[in-house]
Design an enzyme around this catalytic site. Structure first.
Site, PDB file in Angstrom:
ATOM      1  N   SER A 196       1.011  -1.226   0.151  1.00  0.00           N
ATOM      2  CA  SER A 196       0.013  -0.128  -0.031  1.00  0.00           C
ATOM      3  C   SER A 196       1.096   1.404   0.069  1.00  0.00           C
ATOM      4  O   SER A 196       1.628   1.309  -0.856  1.00  0.00           O
ATOM      5  CB  SER A 196      -0.876   0.010   1.126  1.00  0.00           C
ATOM      6  OG  SER A 196      -2.037   0.760   1.341  1.00  0.00           O
ATOM      7  N   ASP A 207      -9.585  -6.393  -3.758  1.00  0.00           N
ATOM      8  CA  ASP A 207      -9.204  -5.201  -3.017  1.00  0.00           C
ATOM      9  C   ASP A 207     -10.233  -3.909  -3.377  1.00  0.00           C
ATOM     10  O   ASP A 207     -10.125  -3.616  -4.658  1.00  0.00           O
ATOM     11  CB  ASP A 207      -7.753  -4.847  -3.585  1.00  0.00           C
ATOM     12  CG  ASP A 207      -7.205  -3.657  -2.663  1.00  0.00           C
ATOM     13  OD1 ASP A 207      -7.743  -2.984  -1.824  1.00  0.00           O
ATOM     14  OD2 ASP A 207      -5.786  -3.386  -2.723  1.00  0.00           O
ATOM     15  N   HIS A 267      -7.018  -6.344  -0.025  1.00  0.00           N
ATOM     16  CA  HIS A 267      -5.947  -5.413   0.252  1.00  0.00           C
ATOM     17  C   HIS A 267      -4.926  -6.008   1.040  1.00  0.00           C
ATOM     18  O   HIS A 267      -3.382  -5.694   1.098  1.00  0.00           O
ATOM     19  CB  HIS A 267      -6.496  -4.152   0.814  1.00  0.00           C
ATOM     20  CG  HIS A 267      -5.707  -3.132   0.708  1.00  0.00           C
ATOM     21  ND1 HIS A 267      -4.982  -2.379  -0.261  1.00  0.00           N
ATOM     22  CD2 HIS A 267      -4.878  -2.482   1.903  1.00  0.00           C
ATOM     23  CE1 HIS A 267      -4.164  -1.304   0.132  1.00  0.00           C
ATOM     24  NE2 HIS A 267      -4.211  -1.429   1.365  1.00  0.00           N
TER      25      HIS A 267
END
Length: 418
Positions: free
Chosen positions: A237, A355, A383
């Site tokens: 991320s 995600d 995610h």
């Protein structure tokens, strides 16, 4: 929920940040964990595991040209936002996305505008139309990359290889538990820091401590302390941005990069309409709802197993002040498509199909922009895919760590580009 509301009201009345992590009193190491003071009063927890292995200091130099590719491309940015990328070397392109072969031209649009219109055409005396004359476009920026990159297989027995794991907003180094244990058992040296305000790192009480640049300098300090000859960066991320930053700053030291649900190659800019712009006390009142939303969006399933993973990974367990400062501090205008296109390091992109934070189209765009990129999509993941599907992710990561391009044939200027 009632406790969160009460704490939030106290935060508004007293002007204090609840649940803020205070500075650490000790920097002593124990059980593979250490505390590194990157600046006075700014202390990060770092997990650093050095395996016990036989004396194999570095990879053997068997063939001087083994794994060497010619990274050559011309990047032209026009004033209307159009990005023209010409791949001129023999660097391997992604077979997953069926990108253009090397020595080809890739035209990409950085904005919604189309090309510059042609100059107006006219007619001859007999009424026949004359073709419009196109005005020669003047580029806003031209960048030429021309270097040779030696990409080799990195084994756990090689003493010059270090794997760095960098988490994103709201996480901690504990989200990498399965990966750290997996690679440590294979003999790799691994390093995983907690970002400031996360995990067991200290939490400075000022918002300026959580800007992209402040956090990037923290990661620079960690990297410079533990880096060796061949370093592999693994980010998740927001952590992907710091990996990109380090790869750009230290091209000779960063051997490979792995981006997990990192998003597209766009410059960072905080949203003006985000919920995280609310006052800290309001965010604290909403913290149970935010945690539930993260569980729902971050995992493909929301069962007891996922809740336990979230708890064990110490994810989304930061103070409201830190969370707000992290989101508002994501300003990095340099990290645009041109910046990413300049990278001459091989990159593996891992994406969880479910995600809800990062659409798969963003990772596809990233693979198109990068010079050497491979995109792998995990159907069962979201995610937090490295926590949901650790075996699958570990296998993909290990295969990429061991990967090296085919050796060019003798006297041939181009390698295998399959």
């Amino acid at each position: 929920m009632l406790t969160s509301i009460t704490d939030g009201l106290l935060c508004c009345l007293l002007g204090k940040t609840p649940n803020a992590v205070g500075p650490l009193d000790s920097v002593e190491s124990s059980d593979g964990y250490s505390f590194m003071e990157v600046k006075p009063g700014r202390i990060l927890r770092v997990r650093h595991s050095i395996p016990n292995r036989p004396a194999f200091p570095e990879e053997p130099e068997e063939v001087a040209e083994r794994g060497t590719v010619h990274c050559k491309r011309r990047i032209t940015l026009y004033r209307n936002g159009q990005l023209l990328i010409e791949n001129l070397g023999n660097a391997v392109r992604s077979e997953i996305l069926q990108c253009q072969e090397p020595s080809s031209t890739v035209e990409l649009e950085m904005s919604d505008t189309t090309g510059i219109p042609a100059c107006g055409g006219g007619t001859t005396r007999d009424g026949a139309a004359t073709p419009a004359k196109r005005r020669k476009r003047k580029p806003k920026k031209v960048v030429t990359i021309d270097c040779k990159k030696r990409i080799t297989s990195c084994k756990g027995t090689h003493g010059d290889v270090v794997l760095f794991f960098i988490h994103g907003v709201g996480g901690s180094l504990d989200i990498w538990k399965e990966q750290l244990e997996f690679f440590s058992k294979l003999g790799y040296e691994v390093v995983a820091p907690d970002l400031a305000g996360h995990g067991c790192s200290s939490a400075p009480p000022i918002a300026a401590a959580y800007t992209f640049y402040a956090l990037a300098e923290d990661m620079r300090a960690v990297f410079k302390r533990y880096a060796k000859k061949r370093n592999i960066l693994i980010g998740h991320s927001y952590g992907v941005s710091f990996c990109t930053f380090l790869a750009h700053e230290y091209p000779e030291l960063v051997h490979k990069v792995i981006m997990i649900n990192g998003g597209g190659p766009t410059a960072l800019e905080p949203s003006l309409c985000s919920i995280f712009n609310m006052p800290t006390c309001v965010l604290h009142c909403l913290s149970p709802c935010l945690a539930w939303s993260f569980l729902k969006a971050g995992f493909a399933r929301q069962g007891a197993k996922e809740k336990q993973l979230l708890k064990e990974g110490n994810a989304f367990n930061v103070s409201s002040f830190v969370l707000r400062a992290m989101m508002s501090g994501q300003y990095w205008p340099e990290g645009d498509e041109v910046y990413h296109a300049e990278l001459a390091v091989p990159v593996l992109l891992v994406h969880g199909m479910h995600d809800k934070f990062v659409p798969v189209e963003e990772d596809q765009r990233m693979a198109e922009i990068l010079l050497i990129a491979f995109l792998k999509v995990i159907d069962e993941g979201s995610h937090m895919v490295m926590m949901e599907c650790p075996d699958t992710v570990n296998t993909l990561l290990h295969e990429f760590v061991l990967w090296e391009p085919d050796t060019p044939a003798a006297g041939d200027g181009h390698g295998d580009t399959k």
